[in-house]
Design a protein around this motif. Structure first.
Motif, PDB file in Angstrom:
ATOM      1  N   ALA A  22     -14.435   4.755  61.119  1.00  0.00           N
ATOM      2  CA  ALA A  22     -13.136   5.267  61.574  1.00  0.00           C
ATOM      3  C   ALA A  22     -12.088   5.516  60.363  1.00  0.00           C
ATOM      4  CB  ALA A  22     -12.709   4.339  62.657  1.00  0.00           C
ATOM      5  N   MET A  23     -12.163   4.559  59.397  1.00  0.00           N
ATOM      6  CA  MET A  23     -11.331   4.752  58.351  1.00  0.00           C
ATOM      7  C   MET A  23     -11.570   5.965  57.676  1.00  0.00           C
ATOM      8  SD  MET A  23     -10.628   0.996  56.598  1.00  0.00           S
ATOM      9  CE  MET A  23     -12.316   0.770  56.095  1.00  0.00           C
ATOM     10  N   LEU A  99     -12.993  -4.493  51.856  1.00  0.00           N
ATOM     11  CA  LEU A  99     -11.694  -4.575  52.012  1.00  0.00           C
ATOM     12  C   LEU A  99     -11.167  -3.470  50.620  1.00  0.00           C
ATOM     13  CD1 LEU A  99     -10.733  -8.337  52.378  1.00  0.00           C
ATOM     14  CD2 LEU A  99     -10.985  -6.600  54.068  1.00  0.00           C
ATOM     15  N   ILE A 100     -12.020  -2.998  49.712  1.00  0.00           N
ATOM     16  CA  ILE A 100     -11.672  -2.032  49.000  1.00  0.00           C
ATOM     17  C   ILE A 100     -11.442  -0.834  49.570  1.00  0.00           C
ATOM     18  CG2 ILE A 100     -12.762  -0.807  46.945  1.00  0.00           C
ATOM     19  CD1 ILE A 100     -14.488  -3.366  46.088  1.00  0.00           C
ATOM     20  N   TRP A 101     -12.594  -0.299  50.606  1.00  0.00           N
ATOM     21  CA  TRP A 101     -12.003   0.740  51.014  1.00  0.00           C
ATOM     22  C   TRP A 101     -10.723   0.724  52.105  1.00  0.00           C
ATOM     23  CZ3 TRP A 101     -14.290   4.296  48.876  1.00  0.00           C
ATOM     24  CH2 TRP A 101     -15.509   4.077  48.162  1.00  0.00           C
ATOM     25  N   LEU A 102     -10.606  -0.613  52.465  1.00  0.00           N
ATOM     26  CA  LEU A 102      -9.440  -0.619  53.406  1.00  0.00           C
ATOM     27  C   LEU A 102      -8.331  -0.478  52.788  1.00  0.00           C
ATOM     28  CD1 LEU A 102      -8.619  -1.619  56.393  1.00  0.00           C
ATOM     29  CD2 LEU A 102      -8.461  -3.755  55.467  1.00  0.00           C
ATOM     30  N   GLY A 103      -8.244  -0.722  51.515  1.00  0.00           N
ATOM     31  CA  GLY A 103      -7.039  -0.582  50.468  1.00  0.00           C
ATOM     32  C   GLY A 103      -7.029   1.015  50.206  1.00  0.00           C
ATOM     33  N   LEU A 104      -7.792   1.568  49.759  1.00  0.00           N
ATOM     34  CA  LEU A 104      -8.059   2.757  48.873  1.00  0.00           C
ATOM     35  C   LEU A 104      -7.726   3.925  50.101  1.00  0.00           C
ATOM     36  CD1 LEU A 104     -10.757   2.344  46.435  1.00  0.00           C
ATOM     37  CD2 LEU A 104      -8.196   2.589  46.030  1.00  0.00           C
ATOM     38  N   LEU A 105      -8.408   3.673  51.250  1.00  0.00           N
ATOM     39  CA  LEU A 105      -8.552   4.982  52.021  1.00  0.00           C
ATOM     40  C   LEU A 105      -7.336   5.104  52.685  1.00  0.00           C
ATOM     41  CD1 LEU A 105     -12.035   4.658  53.489  1.00  0.00           C
ATOM     42  CD2 LEU A 105     -11.392   6.618  51.871  1.00  0.00           C
ATOM     43  N   PRO A 106      -6.807   4.490  53.273  1.00  0.00           N
ATOM     44  CA  PRO A 106      -5.545   4.408  53.850  1.00  0.00           C
ATOM     45  C   PRO A 106      -4.263   4.743  52.993  1.00  0.00           C
ATOM     46  CG  PRO A 106      -6.644   2.576  54.850  1.00  0.00           C
ATOM     47  CD  PRO A 106      -7.403   2.980  53.763  1.00  0.00           C
ATOM     48  N   SER A 185      -5.084  -8.237  53.641  1.00  0.00           N
ATOM     49  CA  SER A 185      -6.302  -8.521  54.350  1.00  0.00           C
ATOM     50  C   SER A 185      -7.473  -9.349  53.880  1.00  0.00           C
ATOM     51  CB  SER A 185      -7.099  -6.936  54.203  1.00  0.00           C
ATOM     52  OG  SER A 185      -7.295  -6.545  52.925  1.00  0.00           O
ATOM     53  N   TYR A 186      -7.375  -9.581  52.471  1.00  0.00           N
ATOM     54  CA  TYR A 186      -7.980 -10.518  51.632  1.00  0.00           C
ATOM     55  C   TYR A 186      -7.590 -11.973  52.173  1.00  0.00           C
ATOM     56  CZ  TYR A 186     -10.337 -13.585  48.211  1.00  0.00           C
ATOM     57  OH  TYR A 186     -10.939 -14.334  47.420  1.00  0.00           O
ATOM     58  N   MET A 187      -6.266 -12.099  52.152  1.00  0.00           N
ATOM     59  CA  MET A 187      -5.606 -13.449  52.635  1.00  0.00           C
ATOM     60  C   MET A 187      -6.187 -13.693  54.072  1.00  0.00           C
ATOM     61  SD  MET A 187      -1.839 -13.461  50.884  1.00  0.00           S
ATOM     62  CE  MET A 187      -1.292 -14.698  51.613  1.00  0.00           C
ATOM     63  N   TRP A 188      -5.975 -12.683  55.119  1.00  0.00           N
ATOM     64  CA  TRP A 188      -6.306 -12.828  56.481  1.00  0.00           C
ATOM     65  C   TRP A 188      -7.981 -13.241  56.539  1.00  0.00           C
ATOM     66  CZ3 TRP A 188      -9.699 -11.164  60.496  1.00  0.00           C
ATOM     67  CH2 TRP A 188      -9.107 -11.339  61.542  1.00  0.00           C
ATOM     68  N   LYS A 189      -8.798 -12.491  55.868  1.00  0.00           N
ATOM     69  CA  LYS A 189     -10.143 -12.845  55.771  1.00  0.00           C
ATOM     70  C   LYS A 189     -10.403 -14.401  55.417  1.00  0.00           C
ATOM     71  CE  LYS A 189     -13.318 -10.276  56.563  1.00  0.00           C
ATOM     72  NZ  LYS A 189     -14.082 -10.388  57.902  1.00  0.00           N
ATOM     73  N   ILE A 190      -9.792 -14.798  54.228  1.00  0.00           N
ATOM     74  CA  ILE A 190     -10.162 -16.109  53.681  1.00  0.00           C
ATOM     75  C   ILE A 190      -9.700 -17.132  54.505  1.00  0.00           C
ATOM     76  CG2 ILE A 190      -9.348 -17.786  51.963  1.00  0.00           C
ATOM     77  CD1 ILE A 190     -11.565 -15.628  51.044  1.00  0.00           C
TER      78      ILE A 190
END
Length: 198
Positions: A22-23, A99-106, A185-190
């Motif tokens: 989806a991303m 999360l790398i893609w969650l930052g880069l793609l959007p 996103s990293y903080m939320w996952k941790i």
């Protein structure tokens, strides 16, 4: 005392592959819309160039937006519920490397369209920032009860829009958007991982 019901998503929970696809599809669609707008429109892409000063400015802005988001999360209950819902649907299925893609793609595709194309198309003024930010906010609507998250995304869109106008460089909002997505996103996952280990 009536127990508060947990907000259920209006879309079904997604798998890791579904979220990643989806991303990717969303990024491709936004890229195509941006390219077609540039091809058929009578305007140019917002200027951007790679330089250390604006790169650092974008990183700093990303940290500032993340801090502001954390403060809003603590103080505004409706936003906290909306953000938790949104993040659970999007982030929960993802692994940390995703999360790398969650930052880069959007970060790249959304900034290309909403700041890179819409700002010059609408006149590079306050109205352009407001309209592009409202469109950016609506993109983050994932259900009828998600209006607080849309309000927050609209405010972030305005911050990113003005960062582009004031710096004159699309690199600033791109970097800020990527950093905001990565850090939050990293903080939320941790945080979720630490809760599950208790």
């Amino acid at each position: 005392m009536i127990e508060e019901q947990k907000q259920e998503p209006e879309i079904p929970y997604l798998t890791r592959i579904q979220v990643l696809v989806a991303m990717g599809v969303t990024a491709i669609i936004l890229f195509i819309v941006a390219k077609l707008s540039l091809y058929f429109g009578n305007f140019s892409l917002f200027s951007w160039n790679l330089n250390e000063k604006d790169l650092l400015l974008g990183v700093g802005l990303g940290f500032a937006i993340t801090a502001l988001s954390g403060l809003t999360y603590r103080l505004w209950t409706s936003y906290r519920k909306s953000a938790d819902f949104y993040l659970e649907v999007i982030l929960k299925p993802l692994a940390l490397p995703d999360l790398i893609w969650l930052g880069l793609l959007p970060g790249l595709s959304e900034e290309l369209l909403f700041r890179g194309v819409m700002l010059p198309a609408l006149g590079l003024d306050d109205l352009a920032v407001i309209v592009s930010s409202l469109c950016f906010g609506v993109l983050h609507l994932s259900g009828s009860q998600q209006w607080p998250y849309v309000v927050w995304a609209t405010i972030v869109g305005m911050i990113l829009g003005y960062s582009a106008l004031l710096s004159g460089n699309l690199l600033v909002p791109i970097t800020a958007h990527i950093m905001t997505n990565w850090i939050s996103s990293y903080m939320w996952k941790i945080w979720q991982l630490s809760k599950s280990q208790k």
